[in-house]
Scaffold this motif. Structure first.
Motif, PDB file in Angstrom:
ATOM      1  N   ALA A 296      46.483  43.262  43.190  1.00 20.88           N
ATOM      2  CA  ALA A 296      45.471  43.056  44.711  1.00 20.88           C
ATOM      3  C   ALA A 296      44.643  44.494  44.499  1.00 20.88           C
ATOM      4  CB  ALA A 296      46.303  43.538  45.670  1.00 20.88           C
ATOM      5  N   ILE A 297      43.242  44.236  44.840  1.00 20.13           N
ATOM      6  CA  ILE A 297      42.243  45.140  44.692  1.00 20.13           C
ATOM      7  C   ILE A 297      41.471  45.229  45.825  1.00 20.13           C
ATOM      8  CG2 ILE A 297      40.140  45.961  43.395  1.00 20.13           C
ATOM      9  CD1 ILE A 297      41.457  45.384  40.932  1.00 20.13           C
ATOM     10  N   ASN A 298      41.205  46.408  46.473  1.00 24.10           N
ATOM     11  CA  ASN A 298      40.790  46.432  47.773  1.00 24.10           C
ATOM     12  C   ASN A 298      39.115  46.562  47.739  1.00 24.10           C
ATOM     13  OD1 ASN A 298      43.094  46.160  49.555  1.00 24.10           O
ATOM     14  ND2 ASN A 298      43.621  48.274  48.884  1.00 24.10           N
ATOM     15  N   LEU A 299      38.666  46.393  48.840  1.00 25.08           N
ATOM     16  CA  LEU A 299      37.021  46.569  48.670  1.00 25.08           C
ATOM     17  C   LEU A 299      36.681  48.024  48.530  1.00 25.08           C
ATOM     18  CD1 LEU A 299      36.062  44.324  51.738  1.00 25.08           C
ATOM     19  CD2 LEU A 299      35.810  43.687  49.432  1.00 25.08           C
ATOM     20  N   SER A 300      37.556  48.958  49.178  1.00 19.99           N
ATOM     21  CA  SER A 300      37.031  50.414  48.890  1.00 19.99           C
ATOM     22  C   SER A 300      37.163  50.771  47.426  1.00 19.99           C
ATOM     23  CB  SER A 300      38.163  51.149  49.810  1.00 19.99           C
ATOM     24  OG  SER A 300      39.471  50.819  49.238  1.00 19.99           O
TER      25      SER A 300
ATOM     26  N   ILE B 246      42.798  47.445  35.940  1.00 21.06           N
ATOM     27  CA  ILE B 246      43.719  46.241  35.681  1.00 21.06           C
ATOM     28  C   ILE B 246      43.880  46.162  34.242  1.00 21.06           C
ATOM     29  CG2 ILE B 246      43.028  44.928  37.634  1.00 21.06           C
ATOM     30  CD1 ILE B 246      41.058  43.281  35.646  1.00 21.06           C
ATOM     31  N   ASN B 247      44.921  45.427  33.569  1.00 19.92           N
ATOM     32  CA  ASN B 247      44.982  45.061  32.083  1.00 19.92           C
ATOM     33  C   ASN B 247      44.339  43.972  31.816  1.00 19.92           C
ATOM     34  OD1 ASN B 247      46.826  43.402  32.427  1.00 19.92           O
ATOM     35  ND2 ASN B 247      48.647  44.971  32.271  1.00 19.92           N
TER      36      ASN B 247
ATOM     37  N   LYS C 207      42.928  39.561  43.025  1.00 18.85           N
ATOM     38  CA  LYS C 207      42.751  39.125  44.163  1.00 18.85           C
ATOM     39  C   LYS C 207      42.124  40.219  45.038  1.00 18.85           C
ATOM     40  CE  LYS C 207      44.452  36.674  48.005  1.00 18.85           C
ATOM     41  NZ  LYS C 207      45.658  35.776  48.702  1.00 18.85           N
ATOM     42  N   VAL C 208      40.861  39.872  45.568  1.00 16.06           N
ATOM     43  CA  VAL C 208      40.260  40.988  46.345  1.00 16.06           C
ATOM     44  C   VAL C 208      40.822  40.873  47.895  1.00 16.06           C
ATOM     45  CG1 VAL C 208      38.023  41.935  47.002  1.00 16.06           C
ATOM     46  CG2 VAL C 208      38.269  40.755  44.764  1.00 16.06           C
ATOM     47  N   LEU C 209      40.958  42.252  48.226  1.00 17.24           N
ATOM     48  CA  LEU C 209      41.688  42.197  49.601  1.00 17.24           C
ATOM     49  C   LEU C 209      40.503  43.211  50.425  1.00 17.24           C
ATOM     50  CD1 LEU C 209      45.388  42.882  48.899  1.00 17.24           C
ATOM     51  CD2 LEU C 209      44.317  40.656  49.477  1.00 17.24           C
ATOM     52  N   ALA C 210      40.717  42.851  51.869  1.00 16.65           N
ATOM     53  CA  ALA C 210      39.587  43.539  52.692  1.00 16.65           C
ATOM     54  C   ALA C 210      39.923  44.746  53.189  1.00 16.65           C
ATOM     55  CB  ALA C 210      39.403  42.497  53.757  1.00 16.65           C
TER      56      ALA C 210
ATOM     57  N   PHE D 121      40.298  35.658  46.450  1.00 16.54           N
ATOM     58  CA  PHE D 121      39.594  36.375  47.684  1.00 16.54           C
ATOM     59  C   PHE D 121      40.404  36.254  48.762  1.00 16.54           C
ATOM     60  CE2 PHE D 121      35.965  35.947  44.750  1.00 16.54           C
ATOM     61  CZ  PHE D 121      35.515  37.205  44.673  1.00 16.54           C
ATOM     62  N   SER D 122      40.820  37.196  49.734  1.00 14.28           N
ATOM     63  CA  SER D 122      41.119  36.794  50.936  1.00 14.28           C
ATOM     64  C   SER D 122      40.168  36.423  51.838  1.00 14.28           C
ATOM     65  CB  SER D 122      41.959  37.870  51.749  1.00 14.28           C
ATOM     66  OG  SER D 122      40.987  39.018  51.764  1.00 14.28           O
TER      67      SER D 122
END
Length: 148
Positions: free
Chosen positions: A76-80, A105-106, A112-115, A130-131
């Motif tokens: 999980a990777i956030n927009l920030s 990430i490796n 997955k991009v979260l908001a 993407f969420s």
């Protein structure tokens, strides 16, 4: 006092126990292992979880749950985080390679991009998923979200 007359403290050094060297030693015969049983045999290794023949805890407790072999695991990777990387490296397009080089990430992870957070610029983002809220936030900022 000098190096020639150094010696260990009295009682701190003891002779090692010489096992199995005949009955005269007092440690011959069974060689301090007692009579019979697994621990007296050569090659004995204690089994992990062995409780002396009693049913072990991991077999007394019931099984539960199940593992879905088709589960897909995403990082999980956030927009920030995306915004911080884009600002630091002056990017307009963020790919998985950019995330790898940033150390987020490796090489085997799916993204997955979260908001969480917000975008300060229009970005073209490539990710595996993407969420709904993240996709909406990217398009509202003037960017595009591309699923791989």
């Amino acid at each position: 006092m000098d190096l020639s007359n150094l010696q260990p403290a009295p009682g701190s050094v003891r002779d090692r126990k010489r096992i199995g060297r005949g009955p005269g030693s007092g440690k011959g015969g069974t060689s301090t292992r007692g009579h019979k049983g697994a621990k007296s045999r050569s090659g004995y290794k204690r089994k992990i979880g062995f409780e002396g023949g009693q049913m072990p805890l991991q077999r007394r407790l019931p099984k539960f749950g199940f593992k879905n072999i088709f589960r897909v695991e995403y990082k999980a990777i956030n927009l920030s985080v995306l915004d911080a990387i884009a600002t630091a490296r002056n990017l307009e397009k963020i790919t998985l390679e950019d995330l790898r080089s940033a150390g987020v990430i490796n090489k085997k992870q799916l993204v997955k991009v979260l908001a969480d957070g917000s975008l300060t610029r229009a970005l073209t983002v490539e990710a595996n998923a993407f969420s709904a809220a993240a996709e909406k936030a990217i398009t509202e900022a003037g960017g595009t979200a591309t699923k791989l």
